[in-house]
Design a protein around this motif. Structure first.
Motif, mmCIF file in Angstrom:
data_model
loop_
_atom_site.group_PDB
_atom_site.id
_atom_site.type_symbol
_atom_site.label_atom_id
_atom_site.label_comp_id
_atom_site.label_asym_id
_atom_site.label_seq_id
_atom_site.Cartn_x
_atom_site.Cartn_y
_atom_site.Cartn_z
ATOM 1 N N GLU A 132 13.963 55.173 -5.487
ATOM 2 C CA GLU A 132 13.173 55.263 -4.265
ATOM 3 C C GLU A 132 13.647 54.231 -3.257
ATOM 4 O O GLU A 132 13.836 54.526 -2.066
ATOM 5 C CB GLU A 132 11.691 55.041 -4.588
ATOM 6 C CG GLU A 132 10.975 56.276 -5.073
ATOM 7 C CD GLU A 132 9.567 55.989 -5.548
ATOM 8 O OE1 GLU A 132 8.788 56.935 -5.653
ATOM 9 O OE2 GLU A 132 9.242 54.818 -5.826
ATOM 10 N N ASP A 133 13.870 53.031 -3.778
ATOM 11 C CA ASP A 133 14.380 51.963 -2.914
ATOM 12 C C ASP A 133 15.669 52.400 -2.241
ATOM 13 O O ASP A 133 15.828 52.299 -1.014
ATOM 14 C CB ASP A 133 14.656 50.734 -3.778
ATOM 15 C CG ASP A 133 13.876 49.542 -3.284
ATOM 16 O OD1 ASP A 133 13.217 49.691 -2.240
ATOM 17 O OD2 ASP A 133 13.925 48.496 -3.947
ATOM 18 N N TYR A 135 16.942 55.394 -1.927
ATOM 19 C CA TYR A 135 16.816 56.574 -1.073
ATOM 20 C C TYR A 135 16.242 56.209 0.280
ATOM 21 O O TYR A 135 16.774 56.597 1.325
ATOM 22 C CB TYR A 135 15.915 57.606 -1.758
ATOM 23 C CG TYR A 135 15.525 58.770 -0.887
ATOM 24 C CD1 TYR A 135 16.442 59.776 -0.607
ATOM 25 C CD2 TYR A 135 14.251 58.858 -0.338
ATOM 26 C CE1 TYR A 135 16.089 60.837 0.199
ATOM 27 C CE2 TYR A 135 13.897 59.920 0.459
ATOM 28 C CZ TYR A 135 14.826 60.911 0.731
ATOM 29 O OH TYR A 135 14.481 61.958 1.527
ATOM 30 N N PHE A 136 15.169 55.428 0.258
ATOM 31 C CA PHE A 136 14.496 55.172 1.530
ATOM 32 C C PHE A 136 15.267 54.189 2.395
ATOM 33 O O PHE A 136 15.094 54.159 3.601
ATOM 34 C CB PHE A 136 13.070 54.671 1.280
ATOM 35 C CG PHE A 136 12.137 55.769 0.859
ATOM 36 C CD1 PHE A 136 11.813 56.797 1.733
ATOM 37 C CD2 PHE A 136 11.600 55.803 -0.413
ATOM 38 C CE1 PHE A 136 10.963 57.805 1.357
ATOM 39 C CE2 PHE A 136 10.757 56.814 -0.793
ATOM 40 C CZ PHE A 136 10.438 57.830 0.090
ATOM 41 N N THR A 137 16.137 53.369 1.784
ATOM 42 C CA THR A 137 16.915 52.441 2.623
ATOM 43 C C THR A 137 18.230 53.052 3.065
ATOM 44 O O THR A 137 18.905 52.489 3.905
ATOM 45 C CB THR A 137 17.196 51.133 1.868
ATOM 46 O OG1 THR A 137 17.745 51.474 0.603
ATOM 47 C CG2 THR A 137 15.943 50.330 1.697
ATOM 48 N N LYS A 141 18.637 61.014 4.472
ATOM 49 C CA LYS A 141 17.317 61.355 3.966
ATOM 50 C C LYS A 141 17.075 62.847 4.164
ATOM 51 O O LYS A 141 17.576 63.439 5.079
ATOM 52 C CB LYS A 141 16.240 60.575 4.721
ATOM 53 C CG LYS A 141 16.233 59.126 4.320
ATOM 54 C CD LYS A 141 15.230 58.360 5.151
ATOM 55 C CE LYS A 141 15.429 56.877 4.935
ATOM 56 N NZ LYS A 141 14.682 56.083 5.903
ATOM 57 N N ASP B 447 7.431 61.293 3.214
ATOM 58 C CA ASP B 447 8.852 61.609 3.281
ATOM 59 C C ASP B 447 9.259 62.009 4.685
ATOM 60 O O ASP B 447 10.320 61.590 5.183
ATOM 61 C CB ASP B 447 9.189 62.741 2.305
ATOM 62 C CG ASP B 447 9.248 62.230 0.883
ATOM 63 O OD1 ASP B 447 9.092 61.009 0.707
ATOM 64 O OD2 ASP B 447 9.438 63.034 -0.035
ATOM 65 N N ALA B 450 9.396 58.971 6.803
ATOM 66 C CA ALA B 450 10.586 58.190 6.490
ATOM 67 C C ALA B 450 11.820 58.816 7.114
ATOM 68 O O ALA B 450 12.755 58.110 7.515
ATOM 69 C CB ALA B 450 10.750 58.103 4.983
ATOM 70 N N VAL B 453 11.302 58.337 11.213
ATOM 71 C CA VAL B 453 11.401 56.961 11.721
ATOM 72 C C VAL B 453 12.545 56.286 11.002
ATOM 73 O O VAL B 453 12.497 56.083 9.796
ATOM 74 C CB VAL B 453 10.082 56.210 11.464
ATOM 75 C CG1 VAL B 453 10.196 54.805 11.999
ATOM 76 C CG2 VAL B 453 8.939 56.946 12.082
ATOM 77 N N LEU B 457 12.384 50.679 8.050
ATOM 78 C CA LEU B 457 12.502 51.541 6.874
ATOM 79 C C LEU B 457 11.129 51.667 6.237
ATOM 80 O O LEU B 457 10.389 50.685 6.134
ATOM 81 C CB LEU B 457 13.465 50.932 5.873
ATOM 82 C CG LEU B 457 14.892 50.826 6.355
ATOM 83 C CD1 LEU B 457 15.696 49.982 5.386
ATOM 84 C CD2 LEU B 457 15.508 52.203 6.490
ATOM 85 N N ILE B 458 10.814 52.867 5.849
ATOM 86 C CA ILE B 458 9.536 53.089 5.180
ATOM 87 C C ILE B 458 9.845 53.472 3.739
ATOM 88 O O ILE B 458 10.399 54.526 3.468
ATOM 89 C CB ILE B 458 8.736 54.183 5.886
ATOM 90 C CG1 ILE B 458 8.426 53.694 7.276
ATOM 91 C CG2 ILE B 458 7.465 54.501 5.146
ATOM 92 C CD1 ILE B 458 8.163 54.771 8.228
ATOM 93 N N VAL B 459 9.533 52.553 2.880
ATOM 94 C CA VAL B 459 9.857 52.754 1.471
ATOM 95 C C VAL B 459 8.552 52.976 0.734
ATOM 96 O O VAL B 459 7.642 52.153 0.791
ATOM 97 C CB VAL B 459 10.577 51.512 0.912
ATOM 98 C CG1 VAL B 459 10.911 51.724 -0.541
ATOM 99 C CG2 VAL B 459 11.816 51.217 1.712
ATOM 100 N N SER B 460 8.444 54.083 0.065
ATOM 101 C CA SER B 460 7.215 54.322 -0.697
ATOM 102 C C SER B 460 7.545 54.373 -2.187
ATOM 103 O O SER B 460 8.514 54.985 -2.599
ATOM 104 C CB SER B 460 6.550 55.620 -0.251
ATOM 105 O OG SER B 460 7.485 56.660 -0.207
ATOM 106 N N ASN B 476 6.040 50.229 1.755
ATOM 107 C CA ASN B 476 6.599 49.013 2.351
ATOM 108 C C ASN B 476 7.273 49.381 3.657
ATOM 109 O O ASN B 476 8.090 50.313 3.687
ATOM 110 C CB ASN B 476 7.651 48.389 1.431
ATOM 111 C CG ASN B 476 7.018 47.566 0.348
ATOM 112 O OD1 ASN B 476 5.957 46.981 0.557
ATOM 113 N ND2 ASN B 476 7.662 47.534 -0.800
ATOM 114 N N MET B 478 9.701 47.837 6.450
ATOM 115 C CA MET B 478 10.559 46.664 6.679
ATOM 116 C C MET B 478 11.804 47.126 7.416
ATOM 117 O O MET B 478 12.094 48.316 7.517
ATOM 118 C CB MET B 478 10.930 46.020 5.358
ATOM 119 C CG MET B 478 11.694 46.947 4.461
ATOM 120 S SD MET B 478 11.804 46.293 2.829
ATOM 121 C CE MET B 478 12.819 47.502 2.065
#
Lengths: 141, 645
Positions: A132-133, A135-137, A141, B447, B450, B453, B457-460, B476, B478
């Protein structure tokens, strides 16, 4: 050992004993009769029949008695089978033992599965966190 | 002897009384005369009762000489015919005749003139002993053959079992007994596969019958698959209503379009029991398990249907045929159907389920809801048999644990009333379905945000520990490269119909099942995060925070939240950065510097010192600036403005 068996069970067990005794008695009696016939002890004095007829009758009687022995033997086999069946169906201690064993087996299996699932869940959760970390960073996406 | 008494002695009556007259006089019979007495006594003698010849002879001698009156008397007793001695005379005459005949015979034998007596040869008894011996031999041979045939038959059946590896009926029966409940009813063995002992209260019985498999079929089966497992010597007959395979299909429909298809025990679809005609060859264990599954599904469905009728929901649940329809969330329906394929007629009772199976394929199968249904009914069964202690040893009933504690805890009426409420299976499964949808929706919203935007960063992170009706996600916010400087985190608890958001500042917000609310909240949080992050970056760069406001009163009214702003001054105070953030517009950055470069003394402001006041704010075109993200740009901007110009 005296147990409080129900009436019909008691009767059934008694019937097994009587069947056993009857069958064995029948075998023995028939065998004795055959031997007597062979010795010719019987029917000598008051024999009114023709000799050949007498022989034929003896032959026939021996056959019937032999068949009776066979029948008693098969009846004994049936009795053995019935007793086996009765034992299997009514042997509650062994059934209880089997159930205990089964439940123990399944419990250990369940525990194993639970443990494996737990560790799997922990692994997946840790990996999922990382994924998840990642992917979201990432920008994809 | 003065007082002597006279005793009259009378001889006893020797003669029998014949008659007593009315005046009491007794008339005696005249005593028998000597000859009469003799005749009477002789009458009693039984001459025929004699056991040896000698006695007979003697008696004959007697009769010949003297005992005429005896015989006479005896015969007179038996037959009182015309003349008392007639029979005696007859007998004597007969005896005379016989004696005469004997004398004649003796004479003839003695004379040997006319006749010779020859000894007669007795009939030959053992004239042909060999015939008898042969006859007995034959008879014994026949008897032995019968016995041998019987032995052979027994031995053959035994050999067949041992040599050909035939399964033993009793061993199979023992295995069956160890796994299933059996009892003998008259001549048949009957088993029970219902969940009664496990706490089920379903009325349908699960009785099956155990019989011995015919040997020809076993032989056939063995010859067919010699390598495969040995066929069982048992034949299990399951009632027709439990045959085949059943499963409960759980579908969540949105309008008319399928969203999720979950089929109860869809794995059973692959069970060979579904193939018609194959049921006979099925092993008893699988057959019984399938039947038990059918029974379980039926119980589950019956219970759900009863609950669906009883519950009074705002939108009533519908039970049509083998299908229950319940509304989960507005526009979303939960369909629970019972599919029973009992082998003979391959008709599925739930056409919807078949259609969706065919259309959606197996990829959409979700086993969570089916599993939950299973679990729920099993929990009910468990609760039926396991009562919390203490409870009476003889009675199955006892107060629940909470009710036991109600006394010591001094529960009031409302709490007690609350305890008496029990959630039905249908309610629970509806809650689980609701939660499932809420989770899916929240995931989707997070999702997409995320994706939309990019800058912060939008981390779930979804929590691994959750329950069927509650899960938790940590979000989160950040910026890339600045996650150590500032990060905003918030936790969202996803419930059945509501969401609970716990923000960074400790505020708790309850959201409904509408997605837009969550979306708005996250957007607000994003802009809040940007403002706090810029301030944190400024602090790192040595800039001073002059002012900040999370809720500006100026500017146009925002559709969601309020605009926020902050004002930062450079370390030596000659530059200022103003940032305004409006959720609907975005972030605007303005800079000003002092002494202002464009200060010209005017007539009103002539003194040079006023150039230090700082000039008008000029907006920066952020998108044209270098930098990976907003914070990076701000950092660069601050660095640039900090350097002495």
């Amino acid at each position: 050992m005296h147990r409080n068996l129900p009436q019909n069970k008691e009767a059934l067990l008694k019937s097994y004993t009587t069947r056993l005794k009857e069958d064995i008695k029948s075998m023995l009696e028939n065998f004795e009769e055959i031997i007597k016939l062979a010795k010719g002890e019987r029917g000598e004095s008051e024999s009114q029949l023709n000799r050949m007829t007498q022989i034929e009758q003896d032959t026939f009687e021996m056959q019937v008695r032999a068949a009776n022995i066979v029948r008693a033997g098969e009846s004994l086999m049936k009795l053995v089978s019935d007793i086996k069946q009765y034992l299997i169906l009514n042997d509650f201690p062994s059934v209880n033992e089997a159930i205990t064993q089964n439940s123990k087996l399944f419990r250990t299996k369940q525990q194993e599965c639970d443990q494996k699932l737990m560790s799997l869940r922990d692994d997946i959760a840790a990996d999922l966190y990382d994924l998840e970390d990642e992917y979201f960073t990432s920008i994809y996406k | 002897m003065a007082n002597s008494v006279n005793i009259s002695i009378e001889a006893p009556i020797e003669n029998q009384i014949q008659e007593i007259t009315y005046d009491g006089q007794e008339i005696y019979q005249a005593p028998l005369s000597m000859s009469e007495n003799l005749a009477r006594l002789a009458q009693k003698i039984d001459f025929s009762k004699s056991d040896d010849e000698f006695c007979n002879v003697k008696k004959e001698g007697e009769t010949s000489s003297d005992p005429k009156p005896d015989e006479d008397n005896k015969d007179a007793g038996y037959q009182s015919n015309q003349w008392p001695w007639e029979s005696v005379r007859n007998k004597l005459r007969n005896a005379l005749t016989e004696v005469c005949v004997l004398a004649d015979v003796l004479n003839i034998a003695k004379e040997k003139r006319y006749m010779v007596l020859d000894p007669v040869q007795p009939e030959q008894v053992d004239n042909r002993p060999m015939v008898q011996v042969y006859g007995r031999k034959k008879a014994l041979g026949a008897a032995a053959a019968v016995l041998l045939a019987g032995v052979e038959r027994l031995r053959a059946s035994e050999n067949m079992r041992i040599n050909r590896n035939m399964p033993d009926f009793h061993i199979d029966l023992l295995r069956l007994r160890q796994n299933w409940r059996l009892k003998k009813v008259s001549n048949t063995i009957v088993g029970d596969l219902s969940y009664r002992t496990a706490g089920s209260k379903f009325s349908q019985t699960g009785v099956f019958e155990v019989t011995k498999a015919p040997e020809e079929q076993m032989m056939q089966a063995m010859s067919l698959n010699a390598a495969g497992p040995a066929p069982s010597a048992l034949r299990v007959t399951v009632p027709p209503e439990l045959q085949g395979v059943a499963f409960i299909s759980v579908l969540c429909q949105k309008e008319q379009e399928d969203v999720v298809t979950a089929t109860l025990s869809s794995s059973a679809l692959n069970c060979p029991g579904t193939l018609p005609g194959d049921g006979a060859e099925l092993h008893w264990q699988q057959k019984l398990e399938a039947a038990q599954n059918v029974l379980f599904c039926k119980e589950l469905f019956a219970r759900l249907a009863a609950e669906a009728v009883q519950l009074d929901a705002s939108i009533p649940h519908m039970v049509v045929g083998n299908q229950i329809m319940a509304t989960v969330l507005p526009g979303i329906q939960l369909l629970i159907g019972l599919c029973h394929n009992n082998g003979q007629n391959n008709t599925n009772t739930n056409p919807e389920g078949v259609k969706s199976d065919g259309a959606a394929g197996k990829s959409d199968h979700d086993h969570v809801l089916e599993h939950s249904l299973h679990q729920l009914l099993r929990a009910v069964h468990y609760a039926n048999t396991h009562h919390p202690f203490p409870h009476p040893a003889t009675g199955p009933l006892g107060p629940s644990k909470r009710r036991c504690l109600a006394g010591p805890m001094a529960a009031d009426r409302y709490e007690l009333l609350d305890m008496s409420k029990e959630q039905s299976l249908l309610e629970q499964i509806i809650q689980q379905a609701q939660h499932f949808f809420m989770r899916r929706r929240s995931e989707y919203v997070l999702d997409t945000i995320a994706k939309e935007v990019k800058d912060p960063l939008i981390v779930s992170h979804w929590n691994a520990l959750n329950s069927p009706t509650q899960s938790c996600v940590k979000i989160n916010i950040m910026a890339y490269g600045y996650d150590a400087v500032c990060r905003t985190s918030l936790v969202v608890h996803v419930g059945e119909k509501t969401l609970k958001c716990i923000c960074r500042d400790g505020k708790v917000r309850h959201l409904s099942y509408e997605l837009q609310e969550l979306r708005d909240l996250i957007y607000c949080q994003i802009y809040q995060h940007q403002m706090t992050a810029v301030q944190a970056v400024g602090r790192c760069m040595g800039w001073q925070l002059l002012a900040s406001s999370a809720h500006l009163g100026s500017g146009p009214v925002e559709p969601l939240g309020n605009a926020s702003s902050c004002l930062l001054a450079s370390p030596n105070g000659d530059r200022m950065i103003a940032i305004r953030c409006e959720p609907s517009v975005g972030i605007q950055v303005f800079i000003a510097q002092s002494p202002r470069k464009d200060f010209f003394s005017s007539e009103l402001v002539q003194d040079k010192k006023w150039e230090n006041l700082g000039g008008a704010f000029k907006e920066i075109k952020l998108e044209k600036m270098e930098g990976k993200n907003f914070l990076n740009k701000m950092e660069l901007l601050m660095a640039c403005l900090s350097s002495p110009s």
